[in-house]
Structures are given as structure tokens and as C-alpha cells.
Design an enzyme around this catalytic site. Sequence first.
Site, short mmCIF file in Angstrom:
data_model
loop_
_atom_site.label_atom_id
_atom_site.label_comp_id
_atom_site.label_asym_id
_atom_site.label_seq_id
_atom_site.Cartn_x
_atom_site.Cartn_y
_atom_site.Cartn_z
N GLU A 150 -13.82 68.63 -3.32
CA GLU A 150 -13.76 68.76 -1.85
C GLU A 150 -13.32 70.18 -1.48
OE1 GLU A 150 -10.99 65.77 -0.70
OE2 GLU A 150 -9.33 66.65 -1.83
N ASP A 178 -4.32 72.13 4.44
CA ASP A 178 -5.76 72.46 4.37
C ASP A 178 -6.07 73.80 5.03
OD1 ASP A 178 -6.11 69.79 3.33
OD2 ASP A 178 -6.03 69.08 5.40
#
Length: 585
Positions: free
Chosen positions: A192, A24
Site C-alpha cells: 500500500e 500517512d
Amino acid sequence: MSTTTATTSNSTYTNPILPGWHSDPSCVFVPEENNTFFCTTSSFLSTPAIPIYASQDLTTWKLASHVVTRRSQVPEISNATSQTQQDGLWASTIRYRKGKFYLLTSYVSMYPDFKFTGLLFTSSDIFDDAAWSEPLRFQIGDIDPDIFWDDDVDGQAYITYAGISQVPIDLETGETGTPYKLWAGTGAGLPEGPHIYKKDGWYYLCIGEGGTELGHRQVIARSRKVSGPYEGYEANPVLTNAGTGEYFQTVGHADLFQDKEGHWWGVALATRSGPNWRVYPMGRETVLFPVTWEDGEWPVLGAVRGTMTGPLPVPECETPPGDGPYVDADDDIDFEPGSGIPRTFLFWRFPNEESFAVSPAERPYSLRLLPLKSNITGSGAAEGSDADPAITLVTRIQSHTYFTYSVDISFAPTKEGEEAGITLFLTQYQHIDLGIVLLPSSSSAPSSHEPKALKPHLRFQTTLLDDLNTPATQNVTVPDTVAKALPSSRGSEIKARLKIQAIDDTHYTLSATLLDSSPGSKFEFTHEVEAVLVSGGTGRFTGALLGTYATSNGGDGGTPAYISRWRYNGLGQKIERIDTRGEDA
């Protein structure tokens, strides 16, 4: 120190740029910090949490700081709310504005319900752990917060999050406005990881879709207003390796940024697994790709491969700034007097600091581990309990495909169940251990009035309290536990060298050699294990850690173990499905 502003031609580099568990990613380029790039990645339940890395050439990275180093910042990490191995600090966004760094993230709790709290940390000195603030807490409608200031309009700050929705936020109070939907994505599901960029009068909204598995991809939309409506790009997805035979899979959750010459770049997470998505012990890693973004046009994101080319920037300094270790550095640690816990080391949740002592007076040049009753298997405190779920475990990230890791252990257990050893650790539910443990001797034959004699054993065992979550692993054989009595030593203390090696990209060997056995009682042990056992499963968001532990296994033993000669030697990376050894992923 020399400086330059020269523009480079295309240079060759290799992915991943942040090897090992670095998922991420989010990055920012800061001219005011001597033209340095800063990237952050997820940390979940590991501490110190939320690493920040610094680079000037996009390929050589050093640890700048950790955002969360104090229990007071995120006490949830160490209490009973952390009941699953996927709890903790998820994807972050890092940005810089007017002399201050902003780091947004969310603390996520998956038990008993999926809950999240927004956290905003700030710092004016990114190279100092202590400079990171206590968090400003704010309400958030989902995970993966991004921050954007509309400086061309009114300077208002906006938080955008998974879903994909947005709220204005007051950065003094943490108060947020009424949320509104921005975009539903292209239909791949699980929108997302949003980030907003303003360019040429357009607001661009770039998000991940399809989940962080084989269907992962990056898509983009744009609007003339930050609040929308947003129109998707007809050529989406702009980045994916889904449906290909590439070694790098699960590519997505990207962030884009510019360098000092105006060139655009992107980072994303990726898994070195090939399309079988079966063996990937290092989990999700950070990859770099060049971006072409002409005025008024949609960005063109370069495909993620092991070997890449791009206009890499010329660094301002000979070495990256800061005094932190390089992201792929070896360990050569002797725990010298006056030293502390090395900055490469990680704990699972906040540690009990009394369990660790560097170079104690009774044993200089060692790391003393005091066992707690808590085994490294488990989920922490029981629901509703105030007990500290700390475990005596210290680790580092596996940052190479091929490596050797070893420690020397000196241990004289006196009570049944006392144990110290090394571990290949994914989560508390999924790890592979080799330890010295005091167990009843199988060779003794006590009477009914006498307990069995206790004897030190070497024990190999795996902990897999959940399935591995992927069909490809259903036929994997889980190795049996092996316990072998150790021969007598020259004294009461066992001295052994314990080692983990990646012999190829699919198997590890765990081995032990006694360092002070009696003459004629040489003892050696080797056991091979499949890397798929620490791929996915309960650690599908994390990656392999290598470390050492001590436990009384629920008993009341308190015998210390002493760790010395901690060594990690990276031996190479596999970056293609067929590597130099001719092995297909």
C-alpha cells in the site's frame, strides 16, 4: 526579511517533526512558493479535514490550510455511511504542477463492506482554506492514491494505488482507464501507500508493506516504463524498525522529495511505543530522515531514530510562511469577542454549528456549548437514517508526551443527565471523561410519590466498547466509574477548573477544582488512569485528542455550558526508550 542560498552542513534535529496524531504523511517541495515544503497527513473522521503544513527548514512547521472545510466537499463524513470509527479520509498524496496543488485521497467506508471513492482536490493558494476545490471524484480499485505525470513522454497523469495497480486518468472528467498490476511487493503482505518518482531514466515505485503495525516496512522497485514491469531491489526493505528494540516502531508509508540544494529526504509514519507496542496514545506520527540517492543507483534511506542528523536546508524567511499556528504550539485561548473557533480545534465529523458560539453576548470571553441528545459515545446515525450524527465535542491534538490541558467550565444543569466536561478522546468508542452531570441525589429519601432530588455531580468514567486489540493490554484494569456529589455553590451555577495532565508517558491524571464553592465546602478531585486505555483498540489509526463536550445524554435538556480559559501547555517529548527520567518504554 533575509534570504540565503547557502548549503548547510549536517545539523541535528529530533523526531517526530509533526508530533501527535499525524499519520500517512506525504510531502512536496515547491521552489515557486519561496522554496517551501508542504506536508499533509490523514484525518479520517475529524474536521476540518486533511491538514497541510508548511516549513522551510523541515523542522519548524505551521498549519497552512485544511483541504476539507465545507460539508459539500465530502458529505459522507457527516451522514450514516460513517458507521465505524476508522471511516473517513485516509492517506493522501500532495503534489504540485504548473502553479497548482493537487491533493489526492480516498473516502473509505468500512461498513457494511469495505468501499472507497477517489477524491482529487486542487488549489492555487495553499494558504487559503476556501481556495481548495470541490473534489473531482474518480473510481479507484483500492486506497492510498498517488498521482504521477509522465512529462518526459506525453504528460499523461497516472493514479497508482494499494494493491499495487495503476490507471491513467483524465483530470478534467475523472475518467480512468483499465487498471493493470504493477508489482506484488516482496511478500510481506498488504502492499500500500505507493509513490512513483522518475530519476536518471528510471521509474521508481516505493511502497509500504507488512501492515501499519510492528511489521511495517518500506520497499522499492524500478522500471524503464511507468507501466512496468517493475523489478524489486535485492536489498529490500529500504526502511524499517521491525524486529529492533528502537523506541520508534511501525515505521513505513514513506514519501521522498528533494530540497533546493538537491538533497533527498523522506517522511514516514512511526509510533513511539517501543517494541512492546503497548502504550502509544498519540498514535502514528510523522518522522523525517535523510536519503542518499546517487545517479542510477537505488536510494539509501536513513534509519529512523529520535535524534537525527542531516543537511537541513537554510530557510528563506525567519518564520515559516502563512499565519497558521505552529504544529506543536501551546494554547492560550480566552475566546475574545470577535474571534472565531481557533484553527487548532478539531471536531469529530462535521459539527452542528449552532452548538458552538464564541464569546456570546450573554457570556463574553467564553465558548458556549449547547448539548445535543447525542452523547460523545456512539457511531452516529442509525443505518439508513438521515439524522445528523453531530456531537457537541471540540478538541485539539495531544502533541507532546508531557503536557497540561485545562479549561474552566461554568454550568447550571437543570434536567437529569445534562452534562459538560473534558475528555481524553480517541474515538467515540474509546475515551476517558471527567464531567459535571445532574444526577439523582443518593442522600435523598423520597416517598413513593416523589422523585429523588437532583444534584450536580462530578463524574469520572471511561468508555471502551471494544477490546484494545493487542495482547499486551489484556491485563489492563479498566477503572470504575466514580460519581461524587458537588457541594453547594454560591449560586445555581457550578464553576470548576477541569484538567488533564500527562504525569509521565504511561499515565494521565484527570482532576477538578471548584472555583466558586461556598465557604467551608472546598472540593477537589484527582484520578489517575493508564494511557494504554487510549492506545490502539478502535483508534488504532488515530491518536489522542483533548477537548470539551456537552450532552443531554439522550434527554431533552438544553442548558448551555460555558468554557473559558482554555489552556494547553506542552512540557516535553520523549524520544528514546530511556528518557531523562530514566523510564523504559
